[in-house]
Scaffold this motif. Structure first.
Motif, PDB file in Angstrom:
ATOM      1  N   ALA A  70    -114.528  -3.054 -24.568  1.00 43.22           N
ATOM      2  CA  ALA A  70    -114.773  -4.374 -23.996  1.00 43.22           C
ATOM      3  C   ALA A  70    -115.528  -4.268 -22.676  1.00 43.22           C
ATOM      4  N   LEU A  71    -116.252  -5.336 -22.388  1.00 39.68           N
ATOM      5  CA  LEU A  71    -116.882  -5.528 -21.085  1.00 39.68           C
ATOM      6  C   LEU A  71    -116.142  -6.643 -20.379  1.00 39.68           C
ATOM      7  N   CYS A  72    -115.664  -6.365 -19.176  1.00 43.78           N
ATOM      8  CA  CYS A  72    -114.876  -7.331 -18.405  1.00 43.78           C
ATOM      9  C   CYS A  72    -115.718  -7.818 -17.226  1.00 43.78           C
ATOM     10  N   SER A  73    -116.110  -9.084 -17.275  1.00 42.09           N
ATOM     11  CA  SER A  73    -116.967  -9.666 -16.239  1.00 42.09           C
ATOM     12  C   SER A  73    -116.220 -10.757 -15.503  1.00 42.09           C
ATOM     13  N   ASN A  86    -105.381 -13.719  -7.712  1.00 41.63           N
ATOM     14  CA  ASN A  86    -105.981 -12.746  -8.603  1.00 41.63           C
ATOM     15  C   ASN A  86    -107.347 -13.241  -9.085  1.00 41.63           C
ATOM     16  N   ARG A  87    -108.030 -12.395  -9.862  1.00 43.50           N
ATOM     17  CA  ARG A  87    -109.387 -12.742 -10.282  1.00 43.50           C
ATOM     18  C   ARG A  87    -109.437 -13.057 -11.765  1.00 43.50           C
ATOM     19  N   ALA A  88    -110.099 -14.170 -12.109  1.00 42.34           N
ATOM     20  CA  ALA A  88    -110.315 -14.539 -13.507  1.00 42.34           C
ATOM     21  C   ALA A  88    -111.467 -13.696 -14.067  1.00 42.34           C
ATOM     22  N   VAL A  89    -111.208 -13.058 -15.201  1.00 42.21           N
ATOM     23  CA  VAL A  89    -112.170 -12.126 -15.795  1.00 42.21           C
ATOM     24  C   VAL A  89    -112.394 -12.512 -17.255  1.00 42.21           C
ATOM     25  N   PRO A 144    -122.725  -6.405 -15.422  1.00 47.24           N
ATOM     26  CA  PRO A 144    -122.121  -7.562 -14.740  1.00 47.24           C
ATOM     27  C   PRO A 144    -120.616  -7.450 -14.588  1.00 47.24           C
ATOM     28  N   GLY A 145    -120.031  -6.333 -15.011  1.00 49.69           N
ATOM     29  CA  GLY A 145    -118.589  -6.133 -14.917  1.00 49.69           C
ATOM     30  C   GLY A 145    -118.253  -4.675 -15.144  1.00 49.69           C
ATOM     31  N   PHE A 146    -117.003  -4.400 -15.517  1.00 47.82           N
ATOM     32  CA  PHE A 146    -116.585  -3.026 -15.762  1.00 47.82           C
ATOM     33  C   PHE A 146    -116.217  -2.850 -17.225  1.00 47.82           C
ATOM     34  N   THR A 183    -113.599 -13.108 -27.440  1.00 49.50           N
ATOM     35  CA  THR A 183    -113.811 -13.397 -26.027  1.00 49.50           C
ATOM     36  C   THR A 183    -112.631 -14.201 -25.510  1.00 49.50           C
ATOM     37  N   PHE A 184    -112.067 -13.762 -24.414  1.00 50.60           N
ATOM     38  CA  PHE A 184    -110.978 -14.507 -23.797  1.00 50.60           C
ATOM     39  C   PHE A 184    -111.041 -14.317 -22.290  1.00 50.60           C
ATOM     40  N   VAL A 185    -110.397 -15.224 -21.598  1.00 51.30           N
ATOM     41  CA  VAL A 185    -110.377 -15.207 -20.134  1.00 51.30           C
ATOM     42  C   VAL A 185    -108.949 -14.975 -19.672  1.00 51.30           C
ATOM     43  N   CYS A 186    -108.772 -14.100 -18.720  1.00 51.30           N
ATOM     44  CA  CYS A 186    -107.445 -13.809 -18.184  1.00 51.30           C
ATOM     45  C   CYS A 186    -107.570 -13.455 -16.708  1.00 51.30           C
ATOM     46  N   GLU A 187    -106.469 -13.570 -16.006  1.00 49.25           N
ATOM     47  CA  GLU A 187    -106.429 -13.190 -14.598  1.00 49.25           C
ATOM     48  C   GLU A 187    -105.877 -11.777 -14.481  1.00 49.25           C
TER      49      GLU A 187
END
Length: 316
Positions: free
Chosen positions: A216-219, A191-194, A108-110, A173-177
């Protein structure tokens, strides 16, 4: 008129002095001028040849190699060296998490691998599907993880990485752009929130700073195939001033796993992780003061039968 010596103050005769006379100096032969222009050019040519040899060894496409500058080439070489240090060829783990294209397409991500200092070690090829930039293009911004993040996310990400580093093996787990391509920004407005979900782990024994990496998995907050303007990808909720649920659309069940009736009268803060409560409260106050639209991204707790979901919240 009597002339006195300036050294001993005695009267002097013409062409006399109490100081010792120096012998006649023989004029020195001037050294021939040697130009270093040719030597400098030879050194530059040799450096260029070595850089071209390094560029030819990089595991990227020929088209990307042609677009590389010398500094960009060195950044990619350093990336490969950091990966070889953590994943040496003689260890049981392959040299870098080399995954097939088919396997990466199922994620679901990179994938992202960082050193203990925050240096980029590995970025999977499918990063272009999420950010619109390839691994080579991302390195043009720099070789630190903070170079690919939005400026406002640096402090929060640094805190999360520090927590994970102090307790190896603990998942954070954290969310960043993250930075995106210009085409992505024109289409989605920024930008995209990941969502970054990973942990620090020792790749070799004994564990040390040089053998520990953040895996980490970045989705993306929204799915890879989601349309930013699709209402089916969103749910709406109404809250009182203390963020207690007063109403919500039925689609909240799909996103959070709660039925609409279960959320009525429940505080929005009860769904957040304790580590995100302070950030949520500060943004809540900011919205109340300026009365402007605000985007917030937080991991929201879901029922035990569901995984934790990261939700984009737009409030006014």
């Amino acid at each position: 008129m009597t002339i006195f010596c300036s050294h001993c103050h005695r009267p002097l005769q013409a062409e006399m002095s109490c100081l010792p006379r120096r012998g006649k100096e023989v004029p020195r032969a001037s050294k021939p001028f040697r130009s270093t222009k040719s030597a400098s050019k030879a050194r530059r040519d040799q450096i260029n040849m070595e850089l071209q040899a390094l560029r030819s060894l990089l595991p990227i496409s020929a088209r990307e190699k042609e677009r590389l500058s010398y500094l960009h080439t060195m950044a990619l070489v350093c990336l490969q060296l950091r990966g070889a240090q953590l994943f040496p060829p003689d260890c049981t783990t392959p040299a870098g998490p080399a995954l097939g294209t088919e396997l990466l397409s199922l994620l679901p991500g990179f994938l992202l691998v960082l050193s203990a200092d925050g240096k980029l070690i590995y970025i999977s090829e499918n990063v272009a599907q999420v950010l619109g930039l390839s691994m080579v293009e991302l390195l043009a911004h720099g070789d630190m993880v903070f170079d690919i993040l939005d400026q406002q996310a640096h402090e929060d990400v640094s805190k999360k990485l520090l927590i994970a580093q102090e307790e190896p093996g603990r998942e954070v787990t954290f969310v960043c752009e993250m930075r995106t391509s210009k085409a992505f920004q024109l289409q989605h407005g920024g930008n995209r929130a990941v969502v970054v979900h990973g942990r620090f782990t020792a790749l070799r024994w004994p564990p040390s700073r040089s053998t520990t990496a953040f895996l980490a998995l970045c989705s993306p907050v929204r799915g890879l195939d989601a349309d930013a303007g699709s209402q089916e990808d969103l749910f709406q909720s109404t809250h009182s001033l203390d963020m207690t649920f007063t109403d919500a659309t039925e689609s909240v069940t799909y996103h959070l796993g709660y039925h609409r009736e279960e959320l009525m009268g429940q505080s929005w803060y009860s769904l957040l992780h304790p580590e995100d409560a302070d950030l949520a409260a500060s943004q809540h106050r900011a919205v109340g003061e300026c009365q402007a639209w605000e985007h917030m991204y937080f991991p929201v707790a879901a029922p035990k039968t569901w995984l934790s979901r990261t939700t984009e919240i737009e409030v006014t």
